[in-house]
Structures are given as structure tokens and as C-alpha cells.
Write a protein that holds these residues in place. Structure first.
Motif, PDB file in Angstrom:
ATOM      1  N   ALA A   1       0.977  -1.372  -0.131  1.00  0.00           N
ATOM      2  CA  ALA A   1      -0.124  -0.010   0.025  1.00  0.00           C
ATOM      3  C   ALA A   1       0.839   1.161  -0.096  1.00  0.00           C
ATOM      4  O   ALA A   1       0.538   2.208  -0.556  1.00  0.00           O
ATOM      5  N   SER A   2       2.052   1.028   0.798  1.00  0.00           N
ATOM      6  CA  SER A   2       2.799   2.567   0.888  1.00  0.00           C
ATOM      7  C   SER A   2       3.220   2.778  -0.738  1.00  0.00           C
ATOM      8  O   SER A   2       3.338   3.918  -0.819  1.00  0.00           O
ATOM      9  N   LEU A   3       3.857   1.769  -1.286  1.00  0.00           N
ATOM     10  CA  LEU A   3       4.468   1.811  -2.518  1.00  0.00           C
ATOM     11  C   LEU A   3       3.502   2.627  -3.483  1.00  0.00           C
ATOM     12  O   LEU A   3       3.777   3.374  -4.151  1.00  0.00           O
ATOM     13  N   VAL A   4       2.147   1.860  -3.309  1.00  0.00           N
ATOM     14  CA  VAL A   4       1.351   2.267  -4.255  1.00  0.00           C
ATOM     15  C   VAL A   4       0.718   3.788  -4.045  1.00  0.00           C
ATOM     16  O   VAL A   4       0.697   4.593  -4.946  1.00  0.00           O
ATOM     17  N   ARG A   5       0.648   4.003  -2.699  1.00  0.00           N
ATOM     18  CA  ARG A   5       0.534   5.458  -2.282  1.00  0.00           C
ATOM     19  C   ARG A   5       1.487   6.322  -2.862  1.00  0.00           C
ATOM     20  O   ARG A   5       1.222   7.447  -3.335  1.00  0.00           O
ATOM     21  N   ARG A   6       2.594   6.086  -2.620  1.00  0.00           N
ATOM     22  CA  ARG A   6       3.716   7.001  -2.921  1.00  0.00           C
ATOM     23  C   ARG A   6       3.817   7.268  -4.618  1.00  0.00           C
ATOM     24  O   ARG A   6       4.038   8.384  -4.860  1.00  0.00           O
ATOM     25  N   VAL A   7       3.787   6.230  -5.061  1.00  0.00           N
ATOM     26  CA  VAL A   7       3.910   6.356  -6.592  1.00  0.00           C
ATOM     27  C   VAL A   7       2.583   7.212  -7.304  1.00  0.00           C
ATOM     28  O   VAL A   7       2.815   8.078  -8.050  1.00  0.00           O
ATOM     29  N   LEU A   8       1.812   6.954  -6.740  1.00  0.00           N
ATOM     30  CA  LEU A   8       0.326   7.901  -6.901  1.00  0.00           C
ATOM     31  C   LEU A   8       0.698   9.422  -6.644  1.00  0.00           C
ATOM     32  O   LEU A   8       0.496  10.281  -7.559  1.00  0.00           O
ATOM     33  N   ARG A   9       1.022   9.538  -5.491  1.00  0.00           N
ATOM     34  CA  ARG A   9       1.467  10.837  -5.067  1.00  0.00           C
ATOM     35  C   ARG A   9       2.585  11.690  -5.620  1.00  0.00           C
ATOM     36  O   ARG A   9       2.278  12.791  -6.141  1.00  0.00           O
ATOM     37  N   ARG A  10       3.248  10.739  -5.855  1.00  0.00           N
ATOM     38  CA  ARG A  10       4.498  11.348  -6.662  1.00  0.00           C
ATOM     39  C   ARG A  10       4.048  11.405  -8.213  1.00  0.00           C
ATOM     40  O   ARG A  10       4.740  12.703  -9.060  1.00  0.00           O
TER      41      ARG A  10
ATOM     42  N   PHE B   1      -6.363  -7.174  -7.716  1.00  0.00           N
ATOM     43  CA  PHE B   1      -6.876  -8.496  -7.496  1.00  0.00           C
ATOM     44  C   PHE B   1      -7.794  -8.962  -8.596  1.00  0.00           C
ATOM     45  O   PHE B   1      -7.904 -10.097  -8.872  1.00  0.00           O
ATOM     46  N   ARG B   2      -8.171  -7.989  -9.457  1.00  0.00           N
ATOM     47  CA  ARG B   2      -9.029  -8.220 -10.431  1.00  0.00           C
ATOM     48  C   ARG B   2      -8.252  -9.085 -11.765  1.00  0.00           C
ATOM     49  O   ARG B   2      -8.554  -9.914 -12.409  1.00  0.00           O
ATOM     50  N   ASP B   3      -6.991  -8.291 -12.063  1.00  0.00           N
ATOM     51  CA  ASP B   3      -6.312  -8.915 -12.965  1.00  0.00           C
ATOM     52  C   ASP B   3      -4.992  -9.712 -12.712  1.00  0.00           C
ATOM     53  O   ASP B   3      -4.256 -10.005 -13.544  1.00  0.00           O
ATOM     54  N   LEU B   4      -5.072 -10.205 -11.518  1.00  0.00           N
ATOM     55  CA  LEU B   4      -3.867 -11.075 -11.019  1.00  0.00           C
ATOM     56  C   LEU B   4      -3.656 -12.238 -11.741  1.00  0.00           C
ATOM     57  O   LEU B   4      -2.569 -12.897 -11.804  1.00  0.00           O
ATOM     58  N   GLY B   5      -4.827 -12.813 -12.290  1.00  0.00           N
ATOM     59  CA  GLY B   5      -4.656 -14.038 -13.091  1.00  0.00           C
ATOM     60  C   GLY B   5      -4.043 -13.838 -14.298  1.00  0.00           C
ATOM     61  O   GLY B   5      -3.601 -14.789 -14.708  1.00  0.00           O
ATOM     62  N   SER B   6      -3.820 -12.762 -15.012  1.00  0.00           N
ATOM     63  CA  SER B   6      -3.071 -12.532 -15.799  1.00  0.00           C
ATOM     64  C   SER B   6      -1.769 -12.350 -15.770  1.00  0.00           C
ATOM     65  O   SER B   6      -0.851 -12.384 -16.739  1.00  0.00           O
ATOM     66  N   LEU B   7      -1.114 -12.299 -14.524  1.00  0.00           N
ATOM     67  CA  LEU B   7       0.394 -11.966 -14.071  1.00  0.00           C
ATOM     68  C   LEU B   7       1.107 -13.434 -14.489  1.00  0.00           C
ATOM     69  O   LEU B   7       0.994 -14.453 -13.736  1.00  0.00           O
ATOM     70  N   ARG B   8       1.849 -13.503 -15.400  1.00  0.00           N
ATOM     71  CA  ARG B   8       2.350 -14.718 -16.000  1.00  0.00           C
ATOM     72  C   ARG B   8       3.368 -15.133 -15.173  1.00  0.00           C
ATOM     73  O   ARG B   8       3.688 -16.474 -14.821  1.00  0.00           O
ATOM     74  N   ASP B   9       4.267 -14.122 -14.567  1.00  0.00           N
ATOM     75  CA  ASP B   9       5.580 -14.334 -13.708  1.00  0.00           C
ATOM     76  C   ASP B   9       5.035 -13.891 -12.389  1.00  0.00           C
ATOM     77  O   ASP B   9       5.160 -12.641 -12.030  1.00  0.00           O
ATOM     78  N   PRO B  10       4.718 -14.711 -11.377  1.00  0.00           N
ATOM     79  CA  PRO B  10       4.247 -14.087 -10.047  1.00  0.00           C
ATOM     80  C   PRO B  10       5.375 -13.183  -9.354  1.00  0.00           C
ATOM     81  O   PRO B  10       5.084 -12.536  -8.465  1.00  0.00           O
ATOM     82  N   GLY B  11       6.551 -13.782  -9.680  1.00  0.00           N
ATOM     83  CA  GLY B  11       7.723 -13.082  -9.028  1.00  0.00           C
ATOM     84  C   GLY B  11       7.767 -11.615  -9.593  1.00  0.00           C
ATOM     85  O   GLY B  11       8.638 -10.661  -8.913  1.00  0.00           O
ATOM     86  N   SER B  12       7.100 -11.167 -10.535  1.00  0.00           N
ATOM     87  CA  SER B  12       7.235  -9.923 -10.992  1.00  0.00           C
ATOM     88  C   SER B  12       6.211  -8.906 -10.433  1.00  0.00           C
ATOM     89  O   SER B  12       5.404  -8.039 -11.144  1.00  0.00           O
ATOM     90  N   LEU B  13       5.546  -9.415  -9.288  1.00  0.00           N
ATOM     91  CA  LEU B  13       4.442  -8.699  -8.796  1.00  0.00           C
ATOM     92  C   LEU B  13       4.518  -7.078  -8.662  1.00  0.00           C
ATOM     93  O   LEU B  13       3.758  -6.559  -8.848  1.00  0.00           O
ATOM     94  N   ARG B  14       5.598  -6.614  -8.026  1.00  0.00           N
ATOM     95  CA  ARG B  14       5.965  -5.332  -7.855  1.00  0.00           C
ATOM     96  C   ARG B  14       5.855  -4.781  -9.395  1.00  0.00           C
ATOM     97  O   ARG B  14       5.137  -3.591  -9.234  1.00  0.00           O
ATOM     98  N   SER B  15       6.563  -4.857 -10.177  1.00  0.00           N
ATOM     99  CA  SER B  15       6.591  -4.379 -11.358  1.00  0.00           C
ATOM    100  C   SER B  15       4.987  -4.299 -12.177  1.00  0.00           C
ATOM    101  O   SER B  15       4.605  -3.488 -12.653  1.00  0.00           O
ATOM    102  N   PHE B  16       4.295  -5.532 -11.964  1.00  0.00           N
ATOM    103  CA  PHE B  16       2.819  -5.294 -12.316  1.00  0.00           C
ATOM    104  C   PHE B  16       2.191  -4.380 -11.602  1.00  0.00           C
ATOM    105  O   PHE B  16       1.231  -3.737 -12.105  1.00  0.00           O
ATOM    106  N   LEU B  17       2.324  -4.447 -10.241  1.00  0.00           N
ATOM    107  CA  LEU B  17       1.545  -3.448  -9.579  1.00  0.00           C
ATOM    108  C   LEU B  17       1.959  -2.002  -9.683  1.00  0.00           C
ATOM    109  O   LEU B  17       0.802  -1.251  -9.746  1.00  0.00           O
ATOM    110  N   ILE B  18       3.244  -1.659 -10.157  1.00  0.00           N
ATOM    111  CA  ILE B  18       3.531  -0.377 -10.564  1.00  0.00           C
ATOM    112  C   ILE B  18       2.688  -0.133 -11.922  1.00  0.00           C
ATOM    113  O   ILE B  18       2.287   1.285 -11.963  1.00  0.00           O
TER     114      ILE B  18
END
Lengths: 417, 211
Positions: B49-58, B77-94
Motif C-alpha cells: 500500500a505504501s508503494l502504491v500511495r507513494r507512486v500515485l502521489r509522486r 486483484f481483478r487482473d492478478l490472473g493475467s500475471l504470468r510471472d508471479p515473481g514480477s508482482l511489484r512491476s505488475f502493481l506499479i
């Protein structure tokens, strides 16, 4: 030129500027974060139960509202221009001379934003105009100075930037172009896409691709094409001929290099490039007194700004005072009052700072720096121990700039004792 | 003694996951969320949450972004099924967060067009931390005024590379482009932002002083 870390100077400067944005962080108090967490989990649980009729109805309302907004927005655009041509807005400190936009040498760049997303910026000291505009693009004329453009690629897009006798035909690209009236010189740097340049010695057009730089002189018909990554053109030749296919990946080394040395940049161009030391060195070579006493407004402004960025307060002040003494009434002279206030403020001379802020506010009550000038005047009064004066200024500030940067500070000092 | 996992299975509504709990790495967390494991969604929030908040504010400036944070997580949560590499969650969320931010920027622009407003300065900036001095706050407002005058693409690249400090490799993943293109876009964004900021008296000192 690169820094010791291998980064370009403008990248170093961007990194410095990024520190400002880091004042904004993602911190939030624990209670608000917990409330957000709960809200998110609740929304997830509702979603898992499927959309209720009520939420579907809300969605329908939102869609209808969006349509109304879209229609209203479209109407506003049509009313503004009355045709299907692209729209554009101009923001920044510009002055108009007929259909020309003039940019003050010290007032920042002027942004021209088109409704298709295309952006054109006129640099400090530049002059240009949107001469024609259609549904597919526009013809922008650069009379003098520097222009940066990022043209959105669309089918049938047709954009032309004219500078002196040269025309740059664009479909979708990003580039910087400078036109020096004195040297009759075009300086074009392509960052993305490709363009075709026509002009003296280039009647059939020369294609310039991403990563390339073209310098063309109208007087001699010379054209130098080199890589943006090359330190300077080194060979001598002349470029002519029809437009050639654009390579997908332009070579990183000079592809067609055609002239021995790059012509001297103007002081405004050096300033825009961040070459502040170069401006001061050039002024010293010419003679600082001579420059301040007889130089053009553009050069005096460039010298004052360069000195300021180099933290040479004495020289900066001399330049700013020269602007006011010799070019009184100009936008530059008015802006100089605010900057003189900043210089005095930074040097701890609060009384002098207040006098300059007052001068700026009197001459430019709705100027770009009016909020800062009034806010800084308030801070100076507080630091001088004048609570009554500060209170009056604080109230004035809050009435004029309730959302301004000094609003919280003003609220603290507007209270009656 | 019942294990925490057994408690979670028997009393899912009473399960409270602390930030330290939950799957250790992102890939395991993604698997847990996809499987609907109790507490996994909360752990996702605690972790990001803090990463998402920070990126949005910046991206958007010093304004309230809590609605945007919610939207980003619901999209995640809606699109998580389309994430092919679970290890790249951070980039996906950014990437999702940037999408939310750009939607907000478009909304702001539409509002400005509708109102034919000329001034791009944030109308209602949320206060920075109380102990922060007015100078940086004024500079922040000027910087976001500059960012309002460049394309969303350049704004994104400037924020991610220079403010968030993303490495070029991660940037190219987030932007879905090659490393060479990412490099070129970084240079382009830097050139544009510094060009606009160079003659602003409040921003110029930051261009030259990197201490």
C-alpha cells in the motif's frame, strides 16, 4: 559532454530536480492506512458476491454522466473554435505581438498543447506562432529561439515546423529545433521518429532520424548531419539529395558528419542547455560592463540568470538592476524585481527584500510570482518581528491565494493576538 | 496447540495477518491470493500500500490519493490472473498504479478543457508534512506545474526513473519496452523537464545543487 558518472548533464540536472518531488512521499498515519485496508477488504468481499442491482444502477448512472460530460466537453471545444480542426491551449509567461507568441528570456518556457496530445514548447527568449491548424496537424513557425516538439503519431497526421527558409515535415516524433536569425542557422535534434527537412541546398528533402542532429546554414547552404551521441561533428561535407529510408535503429556513431566545428550558440541557448559558466565566460570575454551597459536585453537577462544559477549574487544583482534600469517596463524588468527580492532574502537583507517584493507586486499584481512574492514578504515581516504588518499581509495572502504554498503559514499569522 | 494455519481455516473471519506474517516472497503471495487464502489480500496491502500511495502521489502531486490506492488494489486483484510471472508482482502493481494515475491525469485535463482553465497549478494541494518549510512546498507546487505541461508518458518516466529510482531494467518492464527504448525515453524526459524548469527561480537551484 558527460559527467564523471557517465551521465549527460541534463540527466544530472533531472536527478537534482527529482529531489523536489521526493518531498512528496507515501506516508499516512496508521489509522487512515488501517481504514483503507478495511475498505479494500470489504470491497473485495462484496465483489466476490457479485455486483448487486444497486451497484449496476450506479454504474449505469456513471456511464450516463460520463456521456453527458463527454458531450459537454465536445460542445465546449466546438464552441471555442467552431470547426473540426485541432484545438490548442497556450500556457506560460508569453506576450503576443499580433499572432506571434513571444517568450520572455527569463520567464520560463511557454507550452502549446494541442488537443491530439501534441506538445510544442517555446524556450525562453523565443518567438513563434501557430500559423495554420487543421484536423490533421498544424504549421508552427519559429521566428527565433528554441522550440521543443513532441508530435503524436496518428494516421494522416501532418505537421510542419518552419524556421527561416527551412521546413521540417513531421508525422510523429520528438525533436528540439533552434533558429538563430543572426547566423541564419537551423539546429535540429531528433529524439524519436523521423522528419524531412527542406530548405536551401535541401530542395528534395533530407530525412533526419532519431538520434541524429542536423545543423544547416541558410547563408552558405551547408548542412551537417551527425549523431546526437557524437561529441561534435568532425568531418566536412555537404548533404544533399532525396529523402532516404529511415533505419529502425539509427547508428550510434556519426552517420553522416559534415563540418569541422559547431557554430557558437547564443547566450540564451547556452542558458537553456544549462551551460551557465559558458554564458559568464562569454560575458567576461566581451566585457561585463559593456554587456550590462550596452548589451541586448536577451543577453543581459541570460547573464543575470547564469550568474544566479552559479550563485554569483553580486553579478546576478548587477544584471538584474541593469534590466530594470535599461529596459524599464518590460516583462523582464518586472520579473527582475521578484528575483532581486529573492537575492536580498537569501542574503538576509529582509528590508530590502520586502521593498523588491512590493515593487514586483505593484508592477505585476497578477504575475507568475505574485503568490511567492506575497508569501515571502509575510515570512520576512515575521522574521523582522513585525506581527501587525505580518497579520495584514497574511490576511491579504489568504484572500488572494487561499490554496497557496504559504497558506498554512499565513493562517498561523493572521490570527488576532 | 493449533497452528496459525489451522486457526485460519477454522475461524477465517477472525484471522488478522500482521505485516510480518504471510508468504515470504511475492510469488508465494500471488499464489496465496489466487487461492483465496485468508489474510493473503491483507498481506498484499501491508506489503504494497505504501508503494502504491507513494507512486500515485509522486505522479499526481501532493493531493489525497486514497481513492486511487483503492482502485489500484481492486484492479490488482481483478487482473492478478493475467500475471504470468508471479515473481514480477511489484512491476505488475506499479504498472497498474500508473494506469490509475494516468486516468486521473486525463480526468484533470478533461476538467481543465471543460472549464477552459489556463492555470495548471494544483488547485487544492494537500499539505505536506507540518514540519516541512514553505520553500520546498512552493518548489513542489512549481515542479508539478511543470509536470502538468509535459506528456503523461514523460511524466511517468521522470517520476519512475529519477524520483522513484527504478533501474532501467525494471523501467523497461513497467513501460513494456526494450532497454534501449527505455534509455531513450529517460533521456527525452530528463531533457524536457529540465528545459522547462531551468528558468524557474524556485526550481533552478535544485537543478544545480544535487547535495
Amino acid at each position: 559532454m558527460t559527467t564523471t558518472e557517465g551521465r549527460e548533464p541534463f540527466e544530472e540536472r533531472a536527478a537534482g530536480l527529482a529531489r523536489v518531488a521526493r518531498f512528496v512521499d507515501g506516508h499516512i498515519d496508521g489509522a487512515r492506512d488501517a481504514a483503507g485496508r478495511e475498505r479494500m477488504l470489504l470491497a473485495l468481499s462484496r465483489r466476490s458476491r457479485g455486483l448487486s442491482r444497486a451497484s449496476l444502477a450506479r454504474r449505469a448512472l456513471l456511464v450516463a454522466a460520463a456521456l453527458v460530460v463527454a458531450v459537454a466537453a465536445g460542445t465546449g471545444v466546438v464552441l471555442e473554435r467552431g470547426s473540426r480542426a485541432l484545438q490548442y491551449q497556450v500556457t506560460g509567461p508569453f506576450v503576443t505581438e499580433g499572432s506571434w507568441l513571444g517568450v520572455a528570456p527569463s520567464g520560463g518556457a511557454v507550452a502549446v498543447r494541442f488537443s491530439d496530445g501534441t506538445e510544442v514548447d517555446l524556450g525562453p527568449g523565443s518567438k513563434g506562432q501557430v500559423a495554420e491548424i487543421t484536423a490533421d496537424g498544424a504549421r508552427v513557425v519559429l521566428a527565433a529561439g528554441v522550440l521543443q516538439a513532441r508530435v503524436v503519431h496518428r494516421p494522416r497526421a501532418r505537421w510542419i515546423v518552419a524556421a527561416g527558409p527551412y521546413t521540417i515535415e513531421v508525422r510523429g516524433t520528438a525533436f528540439d529545433v533552434g533558429w538563430s536569425t543572426a547566423g541564419e542557422e537551423l539546429d535540429l535534434s531528433l529524439h524519436d521518429g523521423s522528419v524531412i527537412v527542406r530548405g536551401p541546398s535541401l530542395p528534395e528533402g533530407l530525412r533526419v532520424a532519431a538520434g541524429q542532429r542536423l545543423i544547416a546554414r541558410a547563408a552558405t547552404g551547408d548542412a551537417q548531419l551527425s549523431s546526437l551521441l557524437a561529441p561534435a561533428p568532425s568531418a566536412v561535407a555537404s548533404v544533399q539529395g532525396p529523402a532516404a529510408p529511415t533505419p529502425e535503429d539509427p547508428p550510434e556513431e556519426p552517420s553522416q558528419v559534415h563540418r569541422a566545428s559547431r557554430p557558437q550558440a547564443t547566450w540564451s541557448e547556452m542558458l537553456a542547455d544549462g551551460n551557465f559558466r559558458g554564458v559568464v565566460d562569454a560575458a567576461e570575454a566581451r566585457g561585463v560592463d559593456s554587456t550590462l551597459g550596452h548589451g541586448s536585453l536577451t543577453d543581459v537577462v541570460a547573464l543575470a540568470d547564469a550568474a544566479r544559477y552559479l550563485h554569483d549574487r553580486a553579478l546576478a544583482k548587477r544584471g538584474l538592476l541593469a534590466e530594470r534600469a535599461r529596459f524599464g517596463g518590460s516583462a523582464e524588468a518586472r520579473g527582475a524585481a521578484f528575483v532581486l527580492g529573492r537575492l536580498a532574502d537569501d542574503g538576509g537583507a529582509r528590508d530590502e527584500a520586502i521593498r523588491w517584493y512590493d515593487a514586483y507586486l505593484a508592477e505585476s499584481p497578477r504575475g507568475s510570482f505574485a503568490a511567492e512574492a506575497l508569501g515571502r514578504k509575510l515570512v520576512a515581516l515575521v522574521e523582522l518581528g513585525d506581527p501587525a504588518g505580518a497579520r495584514a499581509v497574511a490576511k491579504d495572502y489568504l484572500s488572494r491565494f487561499p490554496g497557496g504554498a504559504h497558506a498554512a503559514y499565513a493562517r498561523d499569522h493572521a490570527k488576532e493576538p | 496447540m493449533a497452528t496459525p494455519r489451522a486457526i485460519a481455516k477454522s475461524r477465517p473471519h477472525l484471522r488478522v495477518a500482521s505485516p510480518g506474517e504471510g508468504p515470504k516472497d511475492d510469488a508465494a503471495l500471488v499464489v496465496a491470493v489466487r487461492a483465496g487464502e485468508p489474510g493473503a489480500a491483507g498481506t498484499m496491502w501491508d506489503r504494497y500500500a505504501s508503494l502504491v500511495r507513494r507512486v500515485l502521489r509522486r505522479m499526481l502531486g501532493p493531493v489525497d490519493v486514497e481513492d486511487g490506492v483503492q482502485e489500484a488494489f481492486l484492479r490488482l486483484f481483478r487482473d492478478l490472473g493475467s500475471l504470468r510471472d508471479p515473481g514480477s508482482l511489484r512491476s505488475f502493481l506499479i504498472g497498474i498504479t500508473l494506469h490509475v494515475a494516468k486516468t486521473e491525469l486525463r480526468r484533470r485535463r478533461a476538467k481543465r478543457w471543460l472549464l477552459l482553465a489556463a492555470d495548471d497549478v494544483l488547485a487544492e494541494p494537500e499539505a505536506l508534512a507540518p514540519n516541512e518549510w514553505h520553500e520546498p512546498r512552493a518548489a513542489v507546487l512549481r515542479l508539478y506545474s511543470v509536470l502538468d505541461r509535459i506528456s503523461d508518458e514523460r511524466r511517468t518516466v521522470f517520476v519512475l526513473r529519477y524520483v522513484e529510482g527504478l533501474e532501467l531494467a525494471e523501467l523497461s518492464v513497467v513501460l513494456d519496452c526494450s532497454l534501449a527504448t527505455a534509455k531513450r525515453r529517460v533521456a527525452d524526459a530528463a531533457r524536457r523537464v529540465t528545459f522547462l524548469a531551468a528558468s524557474d527561480p524556485l526550481l533552478a537551484p535544485y537543478l544545480e545543487d544535487r547535495s
